[in-house]
Design an enzyme around this catalytic site. Structure first.
Site, PDB file in Angstrom:
ATOM      1  N   HIS A   4      14.023   0.086 -10.635  1.00 30.74           N
ATOM      2  CA  HIS A   4      12.908  -0.651 -10.813  1.00 30.74           C
ATOM      3  C   HIS A   4      13.253  -1.988 -11.493  1.00 30.74           C
ATOM      4  O   HIS A   4      12.873  -3.017 -11.022  1.00 30.74           O
ATOM      5  CB  HIS A   4      12.175   0.113 -11.613  1.00 30.74           C
ATOM      6  CG  HIS A   4      10.807   0.277 -11.035  1.00 30.74           C
ATOM      7  ND1 HIS A   4      10.151   1.741 -11.293  1.00 30.74           N
ATOM      8  CD2 HIS A   4       9.937  -0.184 -10.254  1.00 30.74           C
ATOM      9  CE1 HIS A   4       9.119   1.702 -10.337  1.00 30.74           C
ATOM     10  NE2 HIS A   4       9.058   0.626  -9.756  1.00 30.74           N
TER      11      HIS A   4
ATOM     12  N   SER B 101       4.345  -2.632 -10.665  1.00 31.10           N
ATOM     13  CA  SER B 101       5.333  -3.377 -11.274  1.00 31.10           C
ATOM     14  C   SER B 101       5.898  -4.309 -10.522  1.00 31.10           C
ATOM     15  O   SER B 101       6.276  -5.458 -11.034  1.00 31.10           O
ATOM     16  CB  SER B 101       6.274  -2.423 -12.067  1.00 31.10           C
ATOM     17  OG  SER B 101       7.110  -1.806 -11.096  1.00 31.10           O
ATOM     18  N   ASN B 102       6.070  -4.255  -9.139  1.00 30.30           N
ATOM     19  CA  ASN B 102       6.838  -5.164  -8.333  1.00 30.30           C
ATOM     20  C   ASN B 102       5.837  -6.297  -8.356  1.00 30.30           C
ATOM     21  O   ASN B 102       6.156  -7.680  -8.083  1.00 30.30           O
ATOM     22  CB  ASN B 102       7.330  -4.570  -7.231  1.00 30.30           C
ATOM     23  CG  ASN B 102       8.669  -3.593  -7.172  1.00 30.30           C
ATOM     24  OD1 ASN B 102       9.568  -4.701  -7.260  1.00 30.30           O
ATOM     25  ND2 ASN B 102       8.837  -2.477  -7.213  1.00 30.30           N
TER      26      ASN B 102
ATOM     27  N   HIS C  81      12.649  -0.987  -0.948  1.00 31.33           N
ATOM     28  CA  HIS C  81      12.913   0.347  -1.013  1.00 31.33           C
ATOM     29  C   HIS C  81      14.078   0.561  -2.301  1.00 31.33           C
ATOM     30  O   HIS C  81      14.935   0.182  -2.465  1.00 31.33           O
ATOM     31  CB  HIS C  81      13.461   0.693   0.527  1.00 31.33           C
ATOM     32  CG  HIS C  81      13.594   2.144   0.364  1.00 31.33           C
ATOM     33  ND1 HIS C  81      12.577   3.279   0.561  1.00 31.33           N
ATOM     34  CD2 HIS C  81      14.916   2.903   0.348  1.00 31.33           C
ATOM     35  CE1 HIS C  81      13.246   4.407   0.562  1.00 31.33           C
ATOM     36  NE2 HIS C  81      14.554   4.342   0.476  1.00 31.33           N
TER      37      HIS C  81
ATOM     38  N   ASP D 249       9.984  -2.569  10.342  1.00 29.08           N
ATOM     39  CA  ASP D 249       9.972  -2.342  11.794  1.00 29.08           C
ATOM     40  C   ASP D 249       9.405  -1.008  12.271  1.00 29.08           C
ATOM     41  O   ASP D 249       8.698  -0.347  11.102  1.00 29.08           O
ATOM     42  CB  ASP D 249      11.294  -2.581  12.736  1.00 29.08           C
ATOM     43  CG  ASP D 249      12.372  -1.366  12.308  1.00 29.08           C
ATOM     44  OD1 ASP D 249      11.813  -0.505  11.432  1.00 29.08           O
ATOM     45  OD2 ASP D 249      13.567  -1.421  12.431  1.00 29.08           O
TER      46      ASP D 249
ATOM     47  N   VAL E 150       3.415   4.933   6.255  1.00 28.19           N
ATOM     48  CA  VAL E 150       3.995   4.122   7.241  1.00 28.19           C
ATOM     49  C   VAL E 150       3.270   3.606   8.068  1.00 28.19           C
ATOM     50  O   VAL E 150       2.184   4.076   8.653  1.00 28.19           O
ATOM     51  CB  VAL E 150       4.954   5.418   8.187  1.00 28.19           C
ATOM     52  CG1 VAL E 150       5.623   4.638   9.257  1.00 28.19           C
ATOM     53  CG2 VAL E 150       5.547   6.458   7.276  1.00 28.19           C
TER      54      VAL E 150
ATOM     55  N   VAL F 225      11.279   4.141   9.816  1.00 31.92           N
ATOM     56  CA  VAL F 225      10.978   4.300   8.206  1.00 31.92           C
ATOM     57  C   VAL F 225      12.008   3.696   7.606  1.00 31.92           C
ATOM     58  O   VAL F 225      13.501   4.190   7.829  1.00 31.92           O
ATOM     59  CB  VAL F 225      10.934   5.744   8.147  1.00 31.92           C
ATOM     60  CG1 VAL F 225      10.784   6.086   6.474  1.00 31.92           C
ATOM     61  CG2 VAL F 225       9.856   6.628   8.556  1.00 31.92           C
TER      62      VAL F 225
HETATM   63  C1  GAR Z   1       9.200   0.906  -5.991  1.00 30.59           C
HETATM   64  O1  GAR Z   1      10.396   1.493  -6.687  1.00 30.59           O
HETATM   65  C2  GAR Z   1       9.335   0.882  -4.782  1.00 30.59           C
HETATM   66  O2  GAR Z   1      10.754   0.448  -4.255  1.00 30.59           O
HETATM   67  C3  GAR Z   1       9.055   2.116  -4.031  1.00 30.59           C
HETATM   68  O3  GAR Z   1       7.833   2.426  -4.933  1.00 30.59           O
HETATM   69  C4  GAR Z   1       8.049   1.761  -6.130  1.00 30.59           C
HETATM   70  C5  GAR Z   1       6.734   1.114  -6.514  1.00 30.59           C
HETATM   71  O4  GAR Z   1       6.785   0.855  -7.867  1.00 30.59           O
HETATM   72  N1  GAR Z   1       8.478   2.131  -2.560  1.00 30.59           N
HETATM   73  C6  GAR Z   1       9.040   3.123  -1.911  1.00 30.59           C
HETATM   74  O5  GAR Z   1       9.474   4.164  -2.257  1.00 30.59           O
HETATM   75  C7  GAR Z   1       8.563   2.889  -0.431  1.00 30.59           C
HETATM   76  N2  GAR Z   1       9.528   3.793   0.401  1.00 30.59           N
HETATM   77  P1  GAR Z   1       5.680  -0.364  -8.228  1.00 30.59           P
HETATM   78  O6  GAR Z   1       4.100   0.047  -7.825  1.00 30.59           O
HETATM   79  O7  GAR Z   1       5.860  -0.225  -9.820  1.00 30.59           O
HETATM   80  O8  GAR Z   1       6.010  -1.558  -7.703  1.00 30.59           O
END
Ligand code: GAR
Length: 207
Positions: free
Chosen positions: A178, A18-19, A116, A148, A99, A151
């Site tokens: 989200h 979705s991002n 994040h 970096d 990672v 984590v």
């Molecule tokens: C998002 O909420 C992002 O912040 C998270 O995974 C999701 C991906 O959603 N990322 C992490 O937790 C990384 N540590 P998406 O596939 O719908 O964009």
């Protein structure tokens, strides 16, 4: 760099994407002055790959190898080679759940960003929205930061706060976070593509 050459993004994701969709739409409307050169995933049937292919953006699954939380050496090489072949200027992690280490970090030092789902430095790691709820915080949110060797520990580019409501479940809070991510990530990427961002130690400055 050639001033006429578009800023090239390489997007990595493991999930529904979705991002990525929010970023692709912002690129399509010119809000982010860049092009998405390639989308890579460590998950063969990840939604992000389907969303990229629907938009005719090159998309590739790369097998991650034997480990659960990182890439093995071959996979690391394959990711780096694909990103270099696509001549990307910036690596955009959009729900990439491994990672990144060693040669990968070195190849793209200072040119990798992540989103994040918490207000870092609170709640790094997995299911940050659930960590926030379990901890009882009243404000949650999301963070875009440089990557970096740690984590979720790199310099912070942008953050958006959202409220935690009494009736929230992990799902409703994650949904609210989200929605905030879909605004924040394109906003930060637009500034990076316009080179309106500089870094001074841990402080990221917007010009
Ligand atoms: C998002 O909420 C992002 O912040 C998270 O995974 C999701 C991906 O959603 N990322 C992490 O937790 C990384 N540590 P998406 O596939 O719908 O964009």
């Amino acid at each position: 760099m050639d001033a006429n050459k578009k800023f090239r993004l390489g997007v990595l994701g493991s999930g529904k994407g979705s991002n990525f969709v929010a970023i692709a739409e912002a690129v399509a409307t010119g809000k982010i002055p860049a092009e998405i050169a390639v989308v890579l995933s460590d998950v063969a049937d990840a939604g992000i790959l389907a969303h990229a292919r629907e938009r005719n953006i090159p998309a590739q699954f790369i097998t991650p190898g034997q480990f659960r939380t990182k890439l093995d050496e071959n996979a690391e090489c394959a990711f780096v080679a694909a990103l270099q072949a696509a001549q990307v200027d910036l690596i955009v992690l959009a729900g990439f759940m491994r990672v990144l280490k060693g040669d990968f970090l070195r190849a793209f030092a200072g040119r990798m960003v992540n989103i994040h789902p918490s207000l870092l430095p609170c709640f790094p790691g997995l299911q940050a929205w659930k960590q926030a709820l379990d901890h009882g915080v009243k404000v949650a949110g999301c963070t875009v930061h440089f990557v970096d060797a740690g984590v979720d520990s790199g310099a912070i580019i942008g953050q958006t706060a959202v409220p935690v409501l009494d009736q929230d479940t992990p799902e409703t809070l994650h949904q609210r976070i989200h929605a905030a991510e879909h605004e924040l990530y394109p906003h930060c990427l637009a500034a990076l593509a316009r080179r309106e961002i500089s870094v001074n130690g841990r402080r990221v400055l917007w010009h």
